[in-house]
Scaffold this motif. Sequence first.
Motif, PDB file in Angstrom:
ATOM      1  N   MET A 103      40.598  36.086  45.167  1.00  0.00           N
ATOM      2  CA  MET A 103      39.416  36.335  44.041  1.00  0.00           C
ATOM      3  C   MET A 103      39.915  37.717  43.257  1.00  0.00           C
ATOM      4  O   MET A 103      40.308  38.725  43.975  1.00  0.00           O
ATOM      5  CB  MET A 103      38.153  36.783  44.728  1.00  0.00           C
ATOM      6  CG  MET A 103      37.112  36.910  43.855  1.00  0.00           C
ATOM      7  SD  MET A 103      36.373  35.232  43.270  1.00  0.00           S
ATOM      8  CE  MET A 103      35.398  34.719  44.715  1.00  0.00           C
ATOM      9  N   LYS A 104      40.314  37.205  42.146  1.00  0.00           N
ATOM     10  CA  LYS A 104      40.959  38.296  40.999  1.00  0.00           C
ATOM     11  C   LYS A 104      39.673  38.883  40.084  1.00  0.00           C
ATOM     12  O   LYS A 104      39.171  37.990  39.313  1.00  0.00           O
ATOM     13  CB  LYS A 104      41.893  37.690  40.395  1.00  0.00           C
ATOM     14  CG  LYS A 104      42.576  38.526  39.324  1.00  0.00           C
ATOM     15  CD  LYS A 104      43.582  37.908  38.614  1.00  0.00           C
ATOM     16  CE  LYS A 104      44.889  37.604  39.172  1.00  0.00           C
ATOM     17  NZ  LYS A 104      46.221  36.955  38.467  1.00  0.00           N
ATOM     18  N   ILE A 105      39.574  40.254  40.120  1.00  0.00           N
ATOM     19  CA  ILE A 105      38.636  40.670  39.350  1.00  0.00           C
ATOM     20  C   ILE A 105      39.249  41.887  38.566  1.00  0.00           C
ATOM     21  O   ILE A 105      40.432  42.333  38.880  1.00  0.00           O
ATOM     22  CB  ILE A 105      37.422  41.463  40.060  1.00  0.00           C
ATOM     23  CG1 ILE A 105      38.139  42.627  41.273  1.00  0.00           C
ATOM     24  CG2 ILE A 105      36.762  40.413  40.920  1.00  0.00           C
ATOM     25  CD1 ILE A 105      37.511  44.051  40.368  1.00  0.00           C
ATOM     26  N   ALA A 106      38.457  42.223  37.298  1.00  0.00           N
ATOM     27  CA  ALA A 106      38.997  43.121  36.368  1.00  0.00           C
ATOM     28  C   ALA A 106      37.912  44.288  36.167  1.00  0.00           C
ATOM     29  O   ALA A 106      36.721  44.075  36.024  1.00  0.00           O
ATOM     30  CB  ALA A 106      39.592  42.641  35.405  1.00  0.00           C
ATOM     31  N   ILE A 107      38.169  45.509  35.970  1.00  0.00           N
ATOM     32  CA  ILE A 107      37.489  46.644  35.420  1.00  0.00           C
ATOM     33  C   ILE A 107      37.865  46.828  33.956  1.00  0.00           C
ATOM     34  O   ILE A 107      39.296  47.477  33.942  1.00  0.00           O
ATOM     35  CB  ILE A 107      37.446  47.634  36.417  1.00  0.00           C
ATOM     36  CG1 ILE A 107      36.797  47.310  37.705  1.00  0.00           C
ATOM     37  CG2 ILE A 107      36.714  48.830  35.572  1.00  0.00           C
ATOM     38  CD1 ILE A 107      36.847  48.674  38.678  1.00  0.00           C
ATOM     39  N   GLY A 108      37.164  46.723  32.981  1.00  0.00           N
ATOM     40  CA  GLY A 108      37.457  47.126  31.656  1.00  0.00           C
ATOM     41  C   GLY A 108      37.099  48.763  31.556  1.00  0.00           C
ATOM     42  O   GLY A 108      36.066  49.114  31.128  1.00  0.00           O
TER      43      GLY A 108
ATOM     44  N   GLU B  16      42.120  51.161  30.003  1.00  0.00           N
ATOM     45  CA  GLU B  16      43.142  50.360  30.893  1.00  0.00           C
ATOM     46  C   GLU B  16      42.313  49.111  31.313  1.00  0.00           C
ATOM     47  O   GLU B  16      40.717  49.426  31.497  1.00  0.00           O
ATOM     48  CB  GLU B  16      43.612  51.116  32.108  1.00  0.00           C
ATOM     49  CG  GLU B  16      44.149  50.288  33.263  1.00  0.00           C
ATOM     50  CD  GLU B  16      44.825  51.105  34.293  1.00  0.00           C
ATOM     51  OE1 GLU B  16      45.424  50.582  35.284  1.00  0.00           O
ATOM     52  OE2 GLU B  16      44.612  52.347  34.451  1.00  0.00           O
ATOM     53  N   LEU B  17      42.834  47.981  31.537  1.00  0.00           N
ATOM     54  CA  LEU B  17      42.330  46.758  32.098  1.00  0.00           C
ATOM     55  C   LEU B  17      42.685  46.856  33.585  1.00  0.00           C
ATOM     56  O   LEU B  17      43.837  46.596  33.766  1.00  0.00           O
ATOM     57  CB  LEU B  17      42.642  45.444  31.505  1.00  0.00           C
ATOM     58  CG  LEU B  17      41.974  44.240  32.110  1.00  0.00           C
ATOM     59  CD1 LEU B  17      40.354  44.304  31.733  1.00  0.00           C
ATOM     60  CD2 LEU B  17      42.486  43.018  31.532  1.00  0.00           C
ATOM     61  N   LEU B  18      41.824  47.269  34.643  1.00  0.00           N
ATOM     62  CA  LEU B  18      42.596  47.302  35.984  1.00  0.00           C
ATOM     63  C   LEU B  18      42.072  46.104  36.519  1.00  0.00           C
ATOM     64  O   LEU B  18      41.037  45.186  36.673  1.00  0.00           O
ATOM     65  CB  LEU B  18      41.669  48.445  36.610  1.00  0.00           C
ATOM     66  CG  LEU B  18      41.915  48.688  38.163  1.00  0.00           C
ATOM     67  CD1 LEU B  18      43.405  49.666  38.397  1.00  0.00           C
ATOM     68  CD2 LEU B  18      40.961  49.590  38.927  1.00  0.00           C
ATOM     69  N   ILE B  19      43.277  45.446  37.030  1.00  0.00           N
ATOM     70  CA  ILE B  19      43.161  44.023  37.935  1.00  0.00           C
ATOM     71  C   ILE B  19      43.359  44.376  39.206  1.00  0.00           C
ATOM     72  O   ILE B  19      44.451  44.825  39.643  1.00  0.00           O
ATOM     73  CB  ILE B  19      44.068  43.122  37.079  1.00  0.00           C
ATOM     74  CG1 ILE B  19      43.663  42.870  35.428  1.00  0.00           C
ATOM     75  CG2 ILE B  19      44.209  41.630  38.019  1.00  0.00           C
ATOM     76  CD1 ILE B  19      44.793  41.928  34.800  1.00  0.00           C
TER      77      ILE B  19
END
Length: 266
Positions: A1-6, A235-238
């Motif tokens: 499962m790949k998630i991102a924090i903007g 940052e877009l943390l993935i």
Amino acid sequence: MKIAIGQIDTVLGDVSKNLNKIEHYIDMAVEKGCELVVFPELALSGYNLRDLVYEVAIEQDGNVVRDLANRSAYIDIAVGFAQKENGYYFNSAMYLSGGDVVHIHKKNYLPDYGMFEEARYFSRGLSIDTFKTRMGNTTILICEDAFHVSSHYEAFANQTELLIILSASPFWSDYRSMKWQMWENLSKTYAQLNSSFVLFANRTGFEDGVGFFGRSFVVDPMGNIIKEAVFLKEELLIVELDYRDIERAKLRLPILKNEERLWIKG
């Protein structure tokens, strides 16, 4: 499962500009193959709103929510916003998926100490709810909510697998610690006690002379920080999540199985 924090900076009181930035980060997360992207507390409006809240608060059936709901056909989205509902105003977060608003959480604990004036302008939410997503049982907290044991008890009782914390946490330090260390310690503790992933999405930038430090991060169910964003920059943390870690954590620290009183009715 790949998630991102903007992890983004926002423009105080300018919903249109903030929405454009959020949509840009959503597009980047979709391009990277992410299934969820999370944005900070009050990301659509900026934090220190004061009387501006009455001008920038949005309603659930408005155009801004519809625009984001359309994008959630491609990726789940969690984002903080100032909400207007029945003449009252809330510091809220919405979770969108499949083109719809799946859940709205209204911040329960509104700080009114130090620099904080939220209780003066917002009404408080009255519940901490867990809802189903493709990420599993999901609970959203907004900043101050996470400092109250009662919030985590609700997440624990509802067997939360993904705890999302949206924050606009300002920077401070003393000779013993940095502000983000407090957030890290808290998140590691509850990740282990709940056997859940914790996503901490904090804003960055400066607003009315206040600096927001960023340092968003993801904690696994064993209490390890998987990945952390930078200090004071967007940052877009993935991050890739392995949901088998939840089962491994429950085997290593089987706390939930001894809470029969939560599962037995009557």
